[in-house]
Design a protein around this motif. Sequence first.
Motif, mmCIF file in Angstrom:
data_model
loop_
_atom_site.group_PDB
_atom_site.id
_atom_site.type_symbol
_atom_site.label_atom_id
_atom_site.label_comp_id
_atom_site.label_asym_id
_atom_site.label_seq_id
_atom_site.Cartn_x
_atom_site.Cartn_y
_atom_site.Cartn_z
ATOM 1 N N ARG A 196 -2.562 12.200 4.551
ATOM 2 C CA ARG A 196 -1.557 11.143 4.698
ATOM 3 C C ARG A 196 -2.093 9.837 4.121
ATOM 4 O O ARG A 196 -3.289 9.566 4.147
ATOM 5 N N GLN A 197 -1.153 8.978 3.660
ATOM 6 C CA GLN A 197 -1.452 7.615 3.261
ATOM 7 C C GLN A 197 -0.337 6.713 3.753
ATOM 8 O O GLN A 197 0.834 7.084 3.704
ATOM 9 N N ALA A 198 -0.685 5.544 4.221
ATOM 10 C CA ALA A 198 0.305 4.569 4.684
ATOM 11 C C ALA A 198 -0.402 3.234 4.870
ATOM 12 O O ALA A 198 -1.626 3.126 4.736
ATOM 13 N N GLU A 203 3.457 4.846 10.447
ATOM 14 C CA GLU A 203 4.131 5.469 9.312
ATOM 15 C C GLU A 203 3.387 6.689 8.779
ATOM 16 O O GLU A 203 3.801 7.280 7.791
ATOM 17 N N LEU A 204 2.294 7.075 9.433
ATOM 18 C CA LEU A 204 1.628 8.328 9.103
ATOM 19 C C LEU A 204 2.335 9.522 9.729
ATOM 20 O O LEU A 204 2.071 10.671 9.369
ATOM 21 N N PRO A 290 8.915 -3.817 3.579
ATOM 22 C CA PRO A 290 7.746 -4.198 4.376
ATOM 23 C C PRO A 290 6.794 -3.028 4.606
ATOM 24 O O PRO A 290 7.218 -1.958 5.038
ATOM 25 N N PHE A 291 5.550 -3.214 4.272
ATOM 26 C CA PHE A 291 4.479 -2.237 4.442
ATOM 27 C C PHE A 291 4.694 -0.967 3.612
ATOM 28 O O PHE A 291 4.075 0.060 3.882
ATOM 29 N N GLY A 292 5.545 -1.019 2.621
ATOM 30 C CA GLY A 292 5.707 0.129 1.731
ATOM 31 C C GLY A 292 4.469 0.319 0.867
ATOM 32 O O GLY A 292 3.863 -0.651 0.410
ATOM 33 N N LEU A 293 4.097 1.566 0.609
ATOM 34 C CA LEU A 293 2.888 1.831 -0.162
ATOM 35 C C LEU A 293 2.975 1.267 -1.573
ATOM 36 O O LEU A 293 1.964 0.920 -2.176
ATOM 37 N N ARG A 294 4.175 1.185 -2.122
ATOM 38 C CA ARG A 294 4.345 0.699 -3.484
ATOM 39 C C ARG A 294 4.894 -0.721 -3.539
ATOM 40 O O ARG A 294 5.293 -1.179 -4.610
ATOM 41 N N SER A 295 4.931 -1.393 -2.429
ATOM 42 C CA SER A 295 5.445 -2.763 -2.403
ATOM 43 C C SER A 295 4.420 -3.727 -2.976
ATOM 44 O O SER A 295 3.208 -3.498 -2.902
ATOM 45 N N GLY A 418 4.952 6.229 4.291
ATOM 46 C CA GLY A 418 4.371 5.789 3.023
ATOM 47 C C GLY A 418 5.356 5.026 2.164
ATOM 48 O O GLY A 418 5.818 3.945 2.509
ATOM 49 N N ALA A 419 5.701 5.602 1.007
ATOM 50 C CA ALA A 419 6.602 4.949 0.062
ATOM 51 C C ALA A 419 8.037 5.448 0.204
ATOM 52 O O ALA A 419 8.873 5.179 -0.670
ATOM 53 N N TYR A 420 8.339 6.138 1.298
ATOM 54 C CA TYR A 420 9.668 6.739 1.495
ATOM 55 C C TYR A 420 10.287 6.249 2.790
ATOM 56 O O TYR A 420 9.631 6.203 3.832
#
Length: 457
Positions: A196-198, A203-204, A290-295, A418-420
């Motif tokens: 997992r990544q977050a 959000e994990l 907010p807190f998006g992996l790709r933000s 994560g990014a979703y």
Amino acid sequence: MSRATPSAARPRALTVDVSAVRRAIGERKLGDWVITDRARRHVELSAVSGRSRWRSDACDDLQVLVRRDLPSGRGTGVASTQERGGDPRLLIGQAVARAEAAIEPSWSTPPAAAAAKVELFDDAAPSAEEAAEALGLALHSAAAGAGAKIAAMRVGVTRDTLALVSAQGFELSWQESRLELWAQIERDGQRRTLRRQARRISELELPSALTSIVAELSSRGAVVPAPRGPVVLELSTSAMLGDDELGVWRALTSQCDAVAERRGLTRHRHGALIGHAESPLEVWSDGVLPFGLRSAPVGAEGEAVRRFPLLMRGALGELGMGPQEAAMRRRSPNGGVRNLVVNAGNGDGRTTAVAGAPVLAVSRLAFLQIDPLTGRAEGELGHATTPEGKVVTAGSFALDLVAALATATRSPELVRRGAYAGPRWLRLGPLTPSRADRRPTSSPTSSRRGCRRSCPA
């Protein structure tokens, strides 16, 4: 969990004076440039058989992007201190050489837009060490709640401090944090890997992930072949995203790249109808989630990052564009495709058949391979359950994933990972799986990455 003292961080590289880099740029008379300075702190906690070990790392990286304008056109070059060390003149010289080797038709940088305000740093824990320890405790707690144990784990916490300066007058600084997790989950002598990544622990999706893994490891007894004839695949969040940030949705995002679309390398063109015009499905790229992996507040080239539609009313919406592509299309840059936000559906989770085809509840795909040019996909089931409660662990399938996503039934319940940000499950099909193993020889699109301790190149 016992607390150990992290090993001493390696000495930081010498920080390059940004003003010295700007003077070197001035000597070359470069009109357009972006300087990004990143200070990274990474802490990693690993544990095997009850023995834990800490690692700590810190490094600085300064990256320079320059535009080189010549009578034959304009080129873009990038260099960083990770490659060229701390001499500003060597750094700029390398970037200029790369720009001159990549000359394209001339274009002008679009006017600067205001940077987005977005939360990227989770300060729930005062230090990276405490954040890593909290993540390890959350993992053990979720495993205990699901009736499993952690055979081995590696958790990493990365905290970055960034500063960006550009020729257009941008002077911006911000902080980012990221959590990375790898674990071997054990139940009844069997193991399954969790990745997992977050940016935040919540959000994990650890409780649901552990529950799904335990359910899979506990149901190995009643295994049956894939059903003959058409079936509907109900993909859980784990099956939908896998170890990737976007999972099955990459089939759609690959069709929304402006550069590939201009070169004719996408199957669907801008504005093409790929679903029903009355379809309620909405898919957005949100670079300021907010807190998006790709933000990010701005893109790597100093361009604005915005929220824009990728799919609306069955048709492809806007394309992801950086400064160059936006200038060529006489549009405003939007930072490219980033986090995905998908609206909720009205699917019934109790449905066991659709148009006579049984619904297979898929908790894991063994692999998924997506052709970025066409959006077609091939995959194989890793673990699925029939309406009768029997287990299917094999079965290949192929489908037009873009069209399937456009017409998919979506859950009313939303999830963040994560990014979703979107429906917790999707139903694709009907389609006919094959019992034969037709696994492609090339590597899957889902990445299998552990914690990374190095600075970005």
